[in-house]
Write a protein that holds these residues in place. Structure first.
Motif, PDB file in Angstrom:
ATOM      1  N   VAL A 120      -2.866   7.016   5.772  1.00 43.36           N
ATOM      2  CA  VAL A 120      -2.919   5.694   6.027  1.00 43.36           C
ATOM      3  C   VAL A 120      -4.180   5.255   6.983  1.00 43.36           C
ATOM      4  O   VAL A 120      -4.600   4.269   6.763  1.00 43.36           O
ATOM      5  CB  VAL A 120      -1.544   5.262   6.787  1.00 43.36           C
ATOM      6  CG1 VAL A 120      -1.645   3.878   7.274  1.00 43.36           C
ATOM      7  CG2 VAL A 120      -0.436   5.187   5.643  1.00 43.36           C
TER       8      VAL A 120
ATOM      9  N   ILE B 102      -6.697   0.934   1.402  1.00 45.62           N
ATOM     10  CA  ILE B 102      -5.256   0.415   1.871  1.00 45.62           C
ATOM     11  C   ILE B 102      -5.561  -1.000   2.343  1.00 45.62           C
ATOM     12  O   ILE B 102      -6.060  -0.961   3.375  1.00 45.62           O
ATOM     13  CB  ILE B 102      -4.627   1.163   2.749  1.00 45.62           C
ATOM     14  CG1 ILE B 102      -4.260   2.460   2.092  1.00 45.62           C
ATOM     15  CG2 ILE B 102      -3.147   0.884   3.103  1.00 45.62           C
ATOM     16  CD1 ILE B 102      -3.625   3.542   2.776  1.00 45.62           C
TER      17      ILE B 102
ATOM     18  N   TRP C   1      -0.066  -1.238   9.805  1.00 46.63           N
ATOM     19  CA  TRP C   1       0.453  -0.369   8.817  1.00 46.63           C
ATOM     20  C   TRP C   1       1.307   0.582   9.572  1.00 46.63           C
ATOM     21  O   TRP C   1       2.278   1.005   9.159  1.00 46.63           O
ATOM     22  CB  TRP C   1      -0.635   0.217   8.168  1.00 46.63           C
ATOM     23  CG  TRP C   1      -1.113  -0.178   7.011  1.00 46.63           C
ATOM     24  CD1 TRP C   1      -2.139  -1.066   6.564  1.00 46.63           C
ATOM     25  CD2 TRP C   1      -0.206  -0.196   5.720  1.00 46.63           C
ATOM     26  NE1 TRP C   1      -2.068  -1.540   4.975  1.00 46.63           N
ATOM     27  CE2 TRP C   1      -0.844  -0.863   4.784  1.00 46.63           C
ATOM     28  CE3 TRP C   1       1.030   0.306   5.186  1.00 46.63           C
ATOM     29  CZ2 TRP C   1      -0.525  -1.154   3.381  1.00 46.63           C
ATOM     30  CZ3 TRP C   1       1.631   0.019   4.143  1.00 46.63           C
ATOM     31  CH2 TRP C   1       1.024  -0.651   3.307  1.00 46.63           C
TER      32      TRP C   1
END
Length: 358
Positions: free
Chosen positions: A275, A284, A12
């Motif tokens: 994140v 996520i 990510w």
């Protein structure tokens, strides 16, 4: 399972590098062109691509050297690794885009990541002017982090250094306190490198180191922890909030003509923290493969995107056809560059230069 989660989190961060690279390209291609400059507030968010790059660099560096012992061998290994990653592509891109300056003093200084001085411009752009200035700061970060590798508490060392160059050194050399991005607000100093280190870009890197530390602490928690179950409901709202602040900060930077605002920096840090924790809480998922590919190509995209812009005079003679062609050409060149230079050449150099370090 823990190794898998760690890999996903790094993916990510790598994907966000792709987002940052695309943001910078859009800003240079659209936000600063003659005919579309009035719409720069729509693409001014690309200005935050550079801080995002720097903060992610701090995160990745802090995590990647977790098992490095505080010794000279670790420092040498780290610096060689970083030079292999940055220098070959930078040299090739600079050479191709500025072949007329290959044997100039400016070229030599640029390849050594030393800032240039052009008359009254204290920190003039390097030969690869549109992108190279950020690599000067990136290499400066690497040097400071290499110094920190001699010690166990690396964030503490970087923090002490930051305090010295941002607070103590300006007071000694200029008699005042200086805290301004991009603009040197004091009489020029010699050597020129002093002007570079007293700009507060190192704080981006330091923020990244702190987030990297949170990342590692986060990996030691279990999803059964009570506070993590509570925090789970905050992740998606925080993602939405950080994106909203990004857009707002872009508009503010357009109105005030400031390059980076405090609120934009807040959005950048909030996004990265969200994140990291979002993946840990399994909100996520794995990023789309296209986004990850853009992240892997981000360095090539960054150093090559000025070539189509220059060839097609996109900044002075804008058209939609030229814009689409420039984007396409940038992606093609960057993909080839990524495969041949970032993957194959880097792998070859690592085998030759790093094999003795294990």
């Amino acid at each position: 399972m823990q190794n898998v989660k760690k890999r996903i989190q790094i993916e990510w961060l790598q994907s966000l590098r792709g987002v940052a690279a695309v943001g910078v390209v859009l800003y240079h291609y659209l936000g600063k062109t003659v005919e579309t400059g009035k719409y720069s507030y729509l693409f001014g968010i690309g200005r935050y691509g550079v801080p995002l790059f720097f903060i992610i660099s701090g995160i990745v560096m802090y995590i990647s050297v977790l098992n490095y012992q505080p010794q000279l061998k670790s420092v040498v290994k780290f610096l060689i690794n970083r030079l292999i990653r940055i220098w070959p592509l930078y040299f090739i891109a600079t050479f191709i885009q500025n072949s007329d300056k290959v044997f100039s003093v400016d070229m030599l200084k640029s390849m050594m990541f030393y800032p240039l001085r052009h008359g009254d411009i204290i920190l003039g752009p390097p030969v690869l002017s549109l992108q190279g200035w950020t690599l000067n700061f990136e290499m400066y970060f690497y040097l400071i982090f290499a110094l920190a590798l001699f010690f166990k508490h690396r964030i503490f060392i970087v923090s002490i250094w930051s305090f010295f160059v941002l607070i103590v050194l300006p007071k000694i050399l200029t008699g005042g306190f200086i805290f301004s991005f991009y603009i040197v607000k004091y009489p020029p100093l010699e050597p020129v490198y002093l002007n570079l280190i007293m700009l507060p870009f190192i704080l981006y890197f330091l923020f990244g180191c702190f987030i990297g530390k949170v990342y590692l602490i986060n990996n030691n928690f279990n999803n059964s922890d009570h506070w993590l179950r509570k925090a789970k409901y905050l992740i998606k709202p925080l993602l939405v909030l950080s994106m909203f602040i990004f857009v707002y900060a872009s508009y503010v930077s357009y109105i005030t003509q400031s390059v980076v605002s405090g609120i934009g920096l807040l959005a950048t840090i909030l996004l990265l923290l969200t994140v990291v924790f979002g993946e840990k809480l399994r909100i996520i998922n794995v990023p789309p493969r296209v986004l990850l590919l853009l992240g892997n190509m981000s360095y090539s995209i960054y150093v090559w995107h000025s070539l189509p812009m220059t060839l097609l005079s996109l900044d002075t003679d804008f058209s939609i056809i030229k814009f689409i062609f420039s984007i396409s050409l940038t992606l093609i060149i960057s993909y080839v560059s990524y495969l041949l230079i970032e993957v194959k050449l880097t792998k070859f150099l690592k085998i030759k230069l790093l094999s003795r370090f294990g």
